[in-house]
Design a protein around this motif. Structure first.
Motif, PDB file in Angstrom:
ATOM      1  N   SER A 179      28.628  27.040  28.543  1.00 55.59           N
ATOM      2  CA  SER A 179      29.528  27.598  27.522  1.00 55.59           C
ATOM      3  C   SER A 179      28.996  28.813  26.774  1.00 55.59           C
ATOM      4  N   ARG A 180      27.857  29.362  27.180  1.00 52.13           N
ATOM      5  CA  ARG A 180      27.268  30.423  26.360  1.00 52.13           C
ATOM      6  C   ARG A 180      26.921  31.690  27.122  1.00 52.13           C
ATOM      7  N   LEU A 181      27.261  31.778  28.413  1.00 56.18           N
ATOM      8  CA  LEU A 181      26.855  32.941  29.197  1.00 56.18           C
ATOM      9  C   LEU A 181      27.917  33.307  30.225  1.00 56.18           C
ATOM     10  N   ILE A 182      28.241  34.603  30.279  1.00 56.38           N
ATOM     11  CA  ILE A 182      29.069  35.179  31.344  1.00 56.38           C
ATOM     12  C   ILE A 182      28.414  36.496  31.741  1.00 56.38           C
ATOM     13  N   VAL A 183      28.324  36.766  33.033  1.00 57.75           N
ATOM     14  CA  VAL A 183      27.793  38.036  33.537  1.00 57.75           C
ATOM     15  C   VAL A 183      28.938  38.783  34.210  1.00 57.75           C
ATOM     16  N   GLN A 184      29.134  40.051  33.834  1.00 61.34           N
ATOM     17  CA  GLN A 184      30.246  40.833  34.368  1.00 61.34           C
ATOM     18  C   GLN A 184      29.776  42.223  34.796  1.00 61.34           C
ATOM     19  N   SER A 185      30.637  42.901  35.543  1.00 55.41           N
ATOM     20  CA  SER A 185      30.355  44.269  35.974  1.00 55.41           C
ATOM     21  C   SER A 185      31.645  44.913  36.464  1.00 55.41           C
ATOM     22  N   PHE A 186      31.673  46.254  36.427  1.00 52.95           N
ATOM     23  CA  PHE A 186      32.759  46.999  37.048  1.00 52.95           C
ATOM     24  C   PHE A 186      32.617  47.038  38.569  1.00 52.95           C
ATOM     25  N   SER A 187      31.460  46.662  39.071  1.00 55.22           N
ATOM     26  CA  SER A 187      31.206  46.682  40.509  1.00 55.22           C
ATOM     27  C   SER A 187      31.468  45.307  41.111  1.00 55.22           C
ATOM     28  N   PRO A 188      32.472  45.186  41.995  1.00 52.00           N
ATOM     29  CA  PRO A 188      32.688  43.877  42.624  1.00 52.00           C
ATOM     30  C   PRO A 188      31.486  43.424  43.447  1.00 52.00           C
ATOM     31  N   ASP A 189      30.785  44.363  44.061  1.00 46.61           N
ATOM     32  CA  ASP A 189      29.606  43.995  44.840  1.00 46.61           C
ATOM     33  C   ASP A 189      28.527  43.389  43.940  1.00 46.61           C
ATOM     34  N   SER A 190      28.374  43.938  42.735  1.00 42.22           N
ATOM     35  CA  SER A 190      27.383  43.414  41.799  1.00 42.22           C
ATOM     36  C   SER A 190      27.758  42.010  41.332  1.00 42.22           C
ATOM     37  N   VAL A 191      29.031  41.806  41.023  1.00 40.33           N
ATOM     38  CA  VAL A 191      29.488  40.481  40.600  1.00 40.33           C
ATOM     39  C   VAL A 191      29.297  39.482  41.739  1.00 40.33           C
ATOM     40  N   ARG A 192      29.636  39.888  42.947  1.00 42.33           N
ATOM     41  CA  ARG A 192      29.467  39.014  44.109  1.00 42.33           C
ATOM     42  C   ARG A 192      27.988  38.653  44.307  1.00 42.33           C
ATOM     43  N   THR A 193      27.114  39.641  44.117  1.00 34.82           N
ATOM     44  CA  THR A 193      25.673  39.393  44.269  1.00 34.82           C
ATOM     45  C   THR A 193      25.185  38.369  43.257  1.00 34.82           C
TER      46      THR A 193
END
Length: 289
Positions: A179-193
Motif C-alpha cells: 500500500s505504500r509504493l508505485i513505480v511509474q514511467s513514460f516508457s512502457p519498456d521501463s515499466v515492463r522491465t
C-alpha cells in the motif's frame, strides 16, 4: 484477452447508462480519489526537495510523487529535468560545464548546488536529495511514494538500480508493497522491465494508450496514468474494465490538476487518483467519503 476486456469493449462501443449521466451522478457511490503531491507539495516549496515532502506532510497528504535520475558516478538523485539549470544554481557554481546535464555531474558536485533559491529566499540552501534521503524523509512522515523513473533511455539499467535502492531502504517489504509504493514511467519498456524484475511491485504507465492497446499494457502495468486533458469518463471506465498483472482492475491516476473545478471534473470521471502541485486545493474540492 483479459477477462474484463469483453466488458471494456462493450462499454467502448455501446456506452452504459452511467456514462451518459452527468459526471457527479456517474461517480455516485465511488471512492474518493487518492490525492498525490506532485514532486512534493510543489506549489508551496521547491519541487522534489525534502522541504516539499515536509510541506506535503504538513498538509496531511500521504502520497508523494517524485522523479529519479542518475549521476555520472551512479548515484540516484531526485530531480525532474535531465539538466540542472532550471532548479539549481549550477550555472554559477560550474559555469564551464554547459549544458549542465545530470548525467555529467557526480553526486558530490550536485550536493553543492542550491536547489531552493530559484523558488524563494526562504528555501535558499535546499539541496537536490538522493533517492535514499528522499525515502528516509517519507519514512519519517509515514508517507507513500509514487516514484517515476525519468528518462530511462539515458540511464541503462536504472530500473534494476532503483529496485535495489528501494530494497536497501526497506521499501520492498510486505507493508510497502501492499500500500505504500508505485513505480511509474513514460516508457512502457521501463515499466515492463520493473514488472519483470520484481513482479510484486505495483507499476504505472504515464500516458494515454489507445483503448485497443490496453490489453497489452494490462500485462505489466497496474495503472494507466494520463494527463487530465486527454481523458473522459468513457476512457476511464474502459481502462478500469481491464485486470492488471495482479488480477485487480487497472487504476487511473491523472495529472497535473491544480484547481478545484478540474479536480471535481476528473473525480466525476471516476479516476482513482489525482496528481497535483496543490494537494490541499484538490483535497478540499473533493466530496467527503
Amino acid at each position: 484477452m483479459h477477462a474484463r476486456a469483453v466488458a471494456a469493449t462493450t462499454t467502448a462501443l455501446l456506452g452504459t447508462a452511467a456514462l451518459l449521466l452527468p459526471a457527479s451522478q456517474a461517480r455516485a457511490g465511488a471512492e474518493r480519489p487518492t490525492v498525490i503531491a506532485h514532486r512534493g507539495a510543489s506549489t508551496y516549496a521547491p519541487e522534489n526537495t525534502l522541504a516539499a515532502v515536509d510541506k506535503a506532510a504538513e498538509l496531511g497528504i500521504s502520497w508523494v510523487e517524485n522523479d529519479v535520475q542518475r549521476t555520472r558516478d551512479g548515484e540516484l538523485v531526485v530531480l525532474h529535468d535531465d539538466n540542472l539549470k532550471r532548479t539549481t544554481d549550477v550555472e554559477e557554481v560550474f559555469p564551464g560545464r554547459a549544458p549542465w546535464k545530470v548525467k555529467d555531474f557526480t553526486a558530490d558536485e550536485i550536493a553543492l548546488l542550491d536547489a531552493g533559491s530559484w523558488f524563494g529566499p526562504a528555501y535558499a540552501g535546499a539541496r537536490v536529495p538522493t533517492l535514499e534521503q528522499f525515502m528516509d524523509r517519507l519514512e519519517l512522515h509515514h508517507q507513500k511514494l509514487l516514484l517515476e523513473i525519468k528518462n530511462p533511455d539515458l540511464y541503462p539499467g536504472i530500473e534494476e538500480q532503483t529496485l535495489k535502492a528501494l530494497a536497501n531502504e526497506g521499501w520492498l517489504d510486505t507493508d510497502h508493497l501492499a500500500s505504500r509504493l508505485i513505480v511509474q514511467s513514460f516508457s512502457p519498456d521501463s515499466v515492463r522491465t520493473v514488472h519483470e524484475l520484481k513482479p510484486t511491485v505495483k507499476t504505472g504507465f504515464l500516458g494515454t494508450p489507445p483503448t485497443s492497446e490496453l490489453a497489452d499494457y494490462a500485462d505489466f502495468a497496474d495503472q494507466i496514468n494520463p494527463s487530465h486533458s486527454s481523458i473522459s469518463s468513457d476512457y476511464v471506465a474502459t481502462v478500469q474494465e481491464f485486470d492488471g498483472p495482479h488480477g485487480r482492475p487497472l487504476e487511473v491516476f491523472t495529472w497535473t490538476v491544480n484547481d478545484a473545478d478540474t479536480a471535481r471534473l476528473v473525480a466525476g470521471y471516476g479516476v482513482d487518483g489525482i496528481i497535483t502541485n496543490s494537494p490541499d486545493v484538490v483535497r478540499d474540492a473533493l466530496p467527503e467519503e
